[in-house]
Scaffold this motif. Sequence first.
Motif, PDB file in Angstrom:
ATOM      1  N   GLY A  42      -4.617 -24.020   7.661  1.00 58.84           N
ATOM      2  CA  GLY A  42      -5.471 -23.704   6.517  1.00 58.84           C
ATOM      3  C   GLY A  42      -6.649 -24.642   6.386  1.00 58.84           C
ATOM      4  N   GLY A  43      -7.564 -24.219   5.545  1.00 60.30           N
ATOM      5  CA  GLY A  43      -8.866 -24.859   5.465  1.00 60.30           C
ATOM      6  C   GLY A  43      -8.878 -26.264   4.878  1.00 60.30           C
ATOM      7  N   GLU A  46      -7.887 -28.878   7.286  1.00 59.94           N
ATOM      8  CA  GLU A  46      -8.935 -28.929   8.304  1.00 59.94           C
ATOM      9  C   GLU A  46     -10.114 -29.804   7.815  1.00 59.94           C
ATOM     10  OE1 GLU A  46      -8.751 -27.512  11.232  1.00 59.94           O
ATOM     11  OE2 GLU A  46     -10.814 -27.945  11.826  1.00 59.94           O
ATOM     12  N   LYS A 195     -11.663 -28.355  17.497  1.00 52.77           N
ATOM     13  CA  LYS A 195     -11.815 -26.933  17.225  1.00 52.77           C
ATOM     14  C   LYS A 195     -13.242 -26.439  17.422  1.00 52.77           C
ATOM     15  CE  LYS A 195      -9.222 -25.188  14.157  1.00 52.77           C
ATOM     16  NZ  LYS A 195      -8.623 -25.127  12.842  1.00 52.77           N
ATOM     17  N   ILE A 223      -8.991 -15.146  13.494  1.00 46.78           N
ATOM     18  CA  ILE A 223      -8.168 -16.351  13.388  1.00 46.78           C
ATOM     19  C   ILE A 223      -7.853 -16.529  11.914  1.00 46.78           C
ATOM     20  CG2 ILE A 223      -8.094 -18.861  13.810  1.00 46.78           C
ATOM     21  CD1 ILE A 223      -9.060 -17.773  16.372  1.00 46.78           C
ATOM     22  N   LYS A 230      -5.556 -11.915   4.034  1.00 48.14           N
ATOM     23  CA  LYS A 230      -6.361 -11.941   5.266  1.00 48.14           C
ATOM     24  C   LYS A 230      -6.356 -10.556   5.925  1.00 48.14           C
ATOM     25  CE  LYS A 230      -6.835 -16.474   4.953  1.00 48.14           C
ATOM     26  NZ  LYS A 230      -8.092 -17.112   4.588  1.00 48.14           N
ATOM     27  N   CYS A 253      -4.736 -14.619  15.779  1.00 46.66           N
ATOM     28  CA  CYS A 253      -4.211 -15.965  15.947  1.00 46.66           C
ATOM     29  C   CYS A 253      -3.986 -16.547  14.565  1.00 46.66           C
ATOM     30  CB  CYS A 253      -5.234 -16.786  16.739  1.00 46.66           C
ATOM     31  SG  CYS A 253      -4.729 -18.485  16.973  1.00 46.66           S
ATOM     32  N   GLY A 254      -2.745 -16.897  14.263  1.00 48.33           N
ATOM     33  CA  GLY A 254      -2.480 -17.359  12.904  1.00 48.33           C
ATOM     34  C   GLY A 254      -1.249 -18.204  12.765  1.00 48.33           C
ATOM     35  N   SER A 255      -1.393 -19.463  12.959  1.00 47.18           N
ATOM     36  CA  SER A 255      -0.255 -20.356  12.734  1.00 47.18           C
ATOM     37  C   SER A 255       0.082 -20.317  11.250  1.00 47.18           C
ATOM     38  CB  SER A 255      -0.646 -21.771  13.098  1.00 47.18           C
ATOM     39  OG  SER A 255      -1.625 -22.214  12.196  1.00 47.18           O
ATOM     40  N   GLU A 289      -0.123 -23.558  16.674  1.00 49.14           N
ATOM     41  CA  GLU A 289      -1.209 -24.329  16.050  1.00 49.14           C
ATOM     42  C   GLU A 289      -1.876 -25.117  17.169  1.00 49.14           C
ATOM     43  OE1 GLU A 289      -1.745 -24.611  12.577  1.00 49.14           O
ATOM     44  OE2 GLU A 289      -3.344 -26.090  12.774  1.00 49.14           O
ATOM     45  N   GLY A 314     -13.886 -19.374   3.752  1.00 52.02           N
ATOM     46  CA  GLY A 314     -13.802 -18.749   5.075  1.00 52.02           C
ATOM     47  C   GLY A 314     -14.352 -19.656   6.151  1.00 52.02           C
ATOM     48  N   THR A 316     -13.192 -20.073   9.000  1.00 47.08           N
ATOM     49  CA  THR A 316     -13.146 -19.409  10.306  1.00 47.08           C
ATOM     50  C   THR A 316     -14.466 -18.698  10.592  1.00 47.08           C
ATOM     51  OG1 THR A 316     -12.115 -17.589   9.161  1.00 47.08           O
ATOM     52  CG2 THR A 316     -10.666 -19.038  10.392  1.00 47.08           C
ATOM     53  N   GLU A 319     -16.877 -21.414  11.658  1.00 50.27           N
ATOM     54  CA  GLU A 319     -16.556 -21.862  13.026  1.00 50.27           C
ATOM     55  C   GLU A 319     -17.126 -20.892  14.063  1.00 50.27           C
ATOM     56  OE1 GLU A 319     -12.387 -23.769  11.377  1.00 50.27           O
ATOM     57  OE2 GLU A 319     -12.316 -22.010  12.659  1.00 50.27           O
TER      58      GLU A 319
HETATM   59  N1  UDP Z   1      -6.594 -21.986  11.658  1.00 55.03           N
HETATM   60  C1  UDP Z   1      -6.060 -22.508  12.829  1.00 55.03           C
HETATM   61  N2  UDP Z   1      -5.144 -21.814  13.512  1.00 55.03           N
HETATM   62  C2  UDP Z   1      -4.723 -20.615  13.094  1.00 55.03           C
HETATM   63  C3  UDP Z   1      -5.245 -20.073  11.894  1.00 55.03           C
HETATM   64  C4  UDP Z   1      -6.185 -20.792  11.197  1.00 55.03           C
HETATM   65  O1  UDP Z   1      -6.427 -23.594  13.266  1.00 55.03           O
HETATM   66  O2  UDP Z   1      -3.891 -20.042  13.757  1.00 55.03           O
HETATM   67  C5  UDP Z   1      -7.633 -22.753  10.983  1.00 55.03           C
HETATM   68  C6  UDP Z   1      -9.005 -22.077  11.074  1.00 55.03           C
HETATM   69  O3  UDP Z   1      -9.594 -22.325  12.324  1.00 55.03           O
HETATM   70  C7  UDP Z   1      -9.723 -22.713   9.904  1.00 55.03           C
HETATM   71  C8  UDP Z   1      -8.616 -22.876   8.887  1.00 55.03           C
HETATM   72  O4  UDP Z   1      -7.390 -22.869   9.610  1.00 55.03           O
HETATM   73  O5  UDP Z   1     -10.234 -23.968  10.254  1.00 55.03           O
HETATM   74  C9  UDP Z   1      -8.602 -21.724   7.896  1.00 55.03           C
HETATM   75  O6  UDP Z   1      -9.575 -21.944   6.920  1.00 55.03           O
HETATM   76  P1  UDP Z   1     -10.174 -20.742   6.080  1.00 55.03           P
HETATM   77  O7  UDP Z   1     -11.134 -21.310   5.101  1.00 55.03           O
HETATM   78  O8  UDP Z   1     -10.733 -19.715   7.006  1.00 55.03           O
HETATM   79  O9  UDP Z   1      -8.937 -20.050   5.360  1.00 55.03           O
HETATM   80  P2  UDP Z   1      -7.696 -20.605   4.494  1.00 55.03           P
HETATM   81  O10 UDP Z   1      -6.548 -20.648   5.440  1.00 55.03           O
HETATM   82  O11 UDP Z   1      -8.063 -21.945   3.943  1.00 55.03           O
HETATM   83  O12 UDP Z   1      -7.513 -19.553   3.450  1.00 55.03           O
END
Ligand code: UDP
Length: 403
Positions: A42-43, A46, A195, A223, A230, A253-255, A289, A314, A316, A319
């Motif tokens: 999650g963001g 990050e 990343k 992602i 989402k 892709c979604g850990s 992840e 957002g 992603t 990125e």
């Molecule tokens: N992310 C990741 N791997 C995944 C899914 C998400 O590293 O499998 C990262 C993505 O690259 C981004 C962050 O988690 O840096 C998600 O931030 P975003 O603001 O898009 O959404 P949030 O999860 O905070 O709602």
Amino acid sequence: MKRSLNDYRTIVGDDTIGELYKKARRIYGKTVVHVNSTYYGGGVAEILSGLVPLMNEIGLAAGWRMLRGTPDFFDITKKFHNALQGNALNLSEIKKKLYTQANEDFSTYSHITHDCVIIHDPQPLPLIQFYPRKQPWVWRVHIDLSNPNKELWGFLKDFILKYDVIVISSEAYRLKHTPVEQRIIHPAIDPLSAKNMPLPDKVIAKYLKKFDIPTDKPIITQISRFDKFKDQEGLIDIFRMVREKVDCRLVLCGSSALDDPEAQQYYERTKRKANNFVKDRDVIMITSENNILVNALQRKSDVIVQKSSREGFGLTVTEAMLKEKPVIASRVGGIKIQIKDGENGFLLEPDDKEGFAARIVEVLQKPSLAQSLGRNAGVVAKEKFLITRLLADYLDLLVDLIG
Ligand code: UDP
């Protein structure tokens, strides 16, 4: 890998870096602590993993702590998270109790003697109740709170009103009828993190191979954590329509984040929905992840989609934009701050699946369109959404509060 501010000079220029050092002079040595509820996924995690080390380098003493919670706690805060974005909620006394209890417990083992406290998102919001007020407390909320569940909002206000400043991600999220100062800070990404850093083609190929992602067909990628907001399920419907026109693959892709107990269920549901596509490996679902994988995937993809029905900001999207990719996304939340429809990506109403499919097909069929959208996206990401700008905004805030 430790990064220094100087490493960013070639990306943002000397003036920006000089300006940051200048801002920091007024708060040298001041102590700041960030508190959130997960170290990864999650963001928020990050952002903090990039921001906190830079705050230290520039002369602050910045720390990052994590609120510990039981599975029950995270179950409840996930329900709160959804209700704050408009869902219904049964706000029982037991839920309130478990929520505040985890925060009170934290106060029994974690001293806060810093000059400023920055609390991220709703999970650690009640902490302010359990510490003597000695310093400014900032609530940094990363989600869209413009239409919260009223009953929950009433309950949370007990805590919110105690804060000195609330930081929101967009003007559209300004909290009505809340007499606490509110500031807007757009989130940002770190162009030098694993990343986002430039990757040689060799490394990209190696990672795609390692995760068994064939590159013989165009790749569409989203992602995101597996989460109904989402809307990976909606994206499967879109993919079905796209596949009638263009042979391609979809990578999801979604850990799962530590604080998200619903993720597993949603993942299984999406997988069932994509059934045959998954068997043929035309829909590839990844749950590891891995930052370099995300980087490689974003770079190798032909189109990046963000089909969210809600989106605080957002990252992603940012990125992908930094990597000069065409992004096709829902016209919601913070995505609207980043993408200008038709200029540096495409925006669609979240329920317009046909529209999504048509735009994806268009971008896949017109490489020159993909290129020009991507180029414009890269310019915007570099100008507005890099971590150096975020650091500058935080320094301004801290100078005002404790300078
Ligand atoms: N992310 C990741 N791997 C995944 C899914 C998400 O590293 O499998 C990262 C993505 O690259 C981004 C962050 O988690 O840096 C998600 O931030 P975003 O603001 O898009 O959404 P949030 O999860 O905070 O709602």
